[in-house]
Design a protein around this motif. Structure first.
Motif, PDB file in Angstrom:
ATOM      1  N   TYR A  36      65.764  -5.364  62.328  1.00  0.00           N
ATOM      2  CA  TYR A  36      64.827  -6.157  61.517  1.00  0.00           C
ATOM      3  C   TYR A  36      64.679  -7.556  62.101  1.00  0.00           C
TER       4      TYR A  36
ATOM      5  N   SER B  85      58.733  -8.151  61.852  1.00  0.00           N
ATOM      6  CA  SER B  85      58.665  -7.045  60.903  1.00  0.00           C
ATOM      7  C   SER B  85      57.796  -7.405  59.703  1.00  0.00           C
ATOM      8  N   THR B  86      57.077  -6.430  59.206  1.00  0.00           N
ATOM      9  CA  THR B  86      56.214  -6.663  58.038  1.00  0.00           C
ATOM     10  C   THR B  86      56.993  -6.631  56.738  1.00  0.00           C
ATOM     11  N   SER B  87      58.190  -6.017  56.757  1.00  0.00           N
ATOM     12  CA  SER B  87      58.992  -5.921  55.533  1.00  0.00           C
ATOM     13  C   SER B  87      60.461  -5.827  55.901  1.00  0.00           C
TER      14      SER B  87
ATOM     15  N   VAL C 197      63.000  -1.337  52.002  1.00  0.00           N
ATOM     16  CA  VAL C 197      62.979  -1.006  50.576  1.00  0.00           C
ATOM     17  C   VAL C 197      64.272  -0.260  50.259  1.00  0.00           C
TER      18      VAL C 197
ATOM     19  N   ALA D 113      64.696  -7.052  47.998  1.00  0.00           N
ATOM     20  CA  ALA D 113      64.066  -5.988  48.772  1.00  0.00           C
ATOM     21  C   ALA D 113      65.000  -4.802  48.978  1.00  0.00           C
TER      22      ALA D 113
ATOM     23  N   PRO E  47      61.044  -5.074  46.941  1.00  0.00           N
ATOM     24  CA  PRO E  47      60.471  -6.138  47.764  1.00  0.00           C
ATOM     25  C   PRO E  47      59.107  -6.578  47.251  1.00  0.00           C
TER      26      PRO E  47
ATOM     27  N   GLN F  64      55.642  -7.063  47.991  1.00  0.00           N
ATOM     28  CA  GLN F  64      54.737  -6.578  49.033  1.00  0.00           C
ATOM     29  C   GLN F  64      53.326  -7.135  48.896  1.00  0.00           C
TER      30      GLN F  64
ATOM     31  N   THR G 237      55.434  -4.999  43.700  1.00  0.00           N
ATOM     32  CA  THR G 237      56.567  -4.281  44.286  1.00  0.00           C
ATOM     33  C   THR G 237      56.211  -2.792  44.357  1.00  0.00           C
TER      34      THR G 237
ATOM     35  N   GLY H 207      60.108 -13.381  55.293  1.00  0.00           N
ATOM     36  CA  GLY H 207      59.063 -12.799  56.126  1.00  0.00           C
ATOM     37  C   GLY H 207      57.841 -13.700  56.224  1.00  0.00           C
TER      38      GLY H 207
ATOM     39  N   LEU I  23      55.193 -13.342  53.250  1.00  0.00           N
ATOM     40  CA  LEU I  23      55.567 -13.449  51.834  1.00  0.00           C
ATOM     41  C   LEU I  23      54.629 -14.371  51.073  1.00  0.00           C
TER      42      LEU I  23
END
Length: 464
Positions: free
Chosen positions: A9, A14-16, A19, A79, A228, A230, A243, A262, A265
């Motif tokens: 990560y 990274s986009t997330s 989870v 998350a 998380p 999102q 979420t 991130g 966010l």
């Protein structure tokens, strides 16, 4: 069951963060015991007065103090698992510090009066942290901190720091010779002397976090793992936090995501933190013969004077823990050379332990601000969003103080208080800078190139 842990990560790529991802394979999570019960993932649309994003030490402390001191039961969105990020991957070194700057640098940047006020605030926060470690079973060892000179020319630096701490701020700080260090503390072969400061508590960070979380839940705080954020929209002053299981509508939001913040966010957070990877290992338990050979007579935690510093200590079960810098990119985090950096350091600092078995190895992201100091603030007074970020590797103790202050701010109890005029409270996180001269978001894409160049320069300067 948690989803698999992702060792690569990278908060800038990274986009997330995931989870419901499992914890990193740290010594702390392996030895903390069962976590407190949580409240499960968000599974329907909900409303909340306050939402806290991030269930590490800062987020947990913020939630605890909101409930205990202000009567506000927040919802904490995480998350992955509670205590998943920085708070389960650090070295457990609770120092009387905040950010990357020393007290002499505070004086240079803000002048003596502000430096003294900041010292009082940081010292108060450290004492609050110290009190918490006496209330919660977290293997606390309140012996202080040894700052080791790894080269003779660093002794002058430590001598100046000790003088500033003693004569300006009133601390009982003293210098040790190499003989003092080797006789009374440990036979650290890299060191030519040391500075001993009485303030310092080594802890088991996950046990502390679990203890605080249990207290917060007893006061009505809700913790939601695998939730998380999102998507984030603000409509009519209400924050809609999407979420996987539903949208939480909140009047106020506190962001406590540390080095795992991130880029997507929220716009107020984009490019405001430079995440830096730190590696850590824990050895197998040392034998009595190895303890004698290394002359370990202390559980004080130690750091050295390298810019790319090493931090290390003997744990209660006689294991050696040591950490330092790691990869530039998350994709490179598992490369063997980063582990070798630490095993080579063990062999150099403690030759009798060369080749010792490693039982735990992990890495994690440190939230470094672009001016090396944290911020606990409301970046835009027109928006009901606050954050506490930018500890720069000195968040073990200060995160609980930050949570206490952040709770005051979210609860609206900060108006007119002099302490909130301090530089860590009265301005937002800054944009990237070029040698502290030019600051601009346009510099953000070049930060890791600059980091790579600086790492090479720092290594040359540290080891030449």
């Amino acid at each position: 069951m948690p989803s698999p842990y992702n060792p690569h990560y990278d908060p800038l790529v990274s986009t997330s963060p995931g989870v419901g991802s499992a914890h990193a394979p740290t010594y702390w999570t392996a030895t903390a015991g069962l976590p407190p019960q949580d409240d499960g993932p968000i599974d329907a649309d909900q409303e909340a007065e306050v939402v806290i994003i991030g269930a590490g030490l800062t987020g947990i402390a913020t939630a605890l103090y909101l409930a205990r001191e202000h009567g506000i039961q927040a919802r904490v969105l995480e998350a992955n698992q509670t205590v998943w990020g920085c708070s389960s991957r650090n070295g457990g070194q609770g120092q009387n510090a905040a950010g990357r700057l020393s007290r002499s640098q505070w004086i240079e940047r803000w002048g003596l009066d502000v430096a003294k006020q900041l010292d009082h605030e940081v010292r108060t926060g450290y004492e609050n942290f110290s009190d918490l470690t006496r209330q919660i079973d977290c293997d606390a060892y309140a012996g202080g901190h040894l700052y080791l000179a790894h080269r003779p020319e660093k002794l002058a630096y430590l001598r100046n720091e000790a003088t500033v701490r003693r004569e300006v701020f009133g601390y009982d700080t003293r210098l040790l010779s190499a003989d003092d260090l080797h006789r009374d503390y440990c036979d650290e072969r890299d060191a030519v002397g040391a500075m001993l400061e009485a303030e310092g508590v080594g802890i088991h960070p996950v046990k502390l976090a679990y203890g605080l979380m249990a207290q917060a839940r007893a006061l009505g705080v809700k913790f939601h793992p695998a939730s998380p954020v999102q998507g984030w929209q603000t409509v009519g002053g209400v924050h809609h936090l999407r979420t996987p299981g539903g949208t939480v509508r909140a009047k106020r939001v506190a962001v406590c995501t540390g080095g795992y913040t991130g880029q997507g966010l929220h716009p107020q957070l984009r490019n405001k933190i430079m995440p830096i990877l730190s590696n850590s290992v824990v050895t197998r338990p040392l034998t009595d013969a190895e303890i004698e050979a290394t002359r370990f007579q202390t559980r004080l935690f130690l750091t050295d004077t390298r810019t790319l510093r090493f931090y290390y200590r003997l744990l209660p079960d006689k294991r050696l823990q040591i950490g330092s810098r790691s990869a530039i990119h998350g994709a490179d985090a598992s490369a063997p050379r980063h582990l070798k950096l630490l095993t080579d350091a063990i062999a150099r600092k403690f030759p009798p332990l060369a080749g010792i078995g490693i039982d735990y190895s992990w890495w994690g992201w440190v939230d470094v601000s672009h001016d090396m100091m944290p911020r606990i603030t409301q970046p835009d007074p027109a928006q009901t969003i606050w954050y506490a970020l930018g500890y720069g590797g000195n968040g073990v103790a200060f995160s609980t103080c930050a949570g206490k202050r952040l709770a005051q701010r979210v609860a609206g109890k900060d108006a007119g208080q002099e302490v909130f005029k301090l530089p860590i409270y009265n301005a937002p996180l800054q944009a990237p800078n070029l040698f502290g001269v030019v600051r601009s978001p346009a510099l953000a894409p070049f930060r890791r190139l600059g980091q790579r160049i600086l790492y090479r320069w720092y290594h040359y300067r540290d080891e030449r």
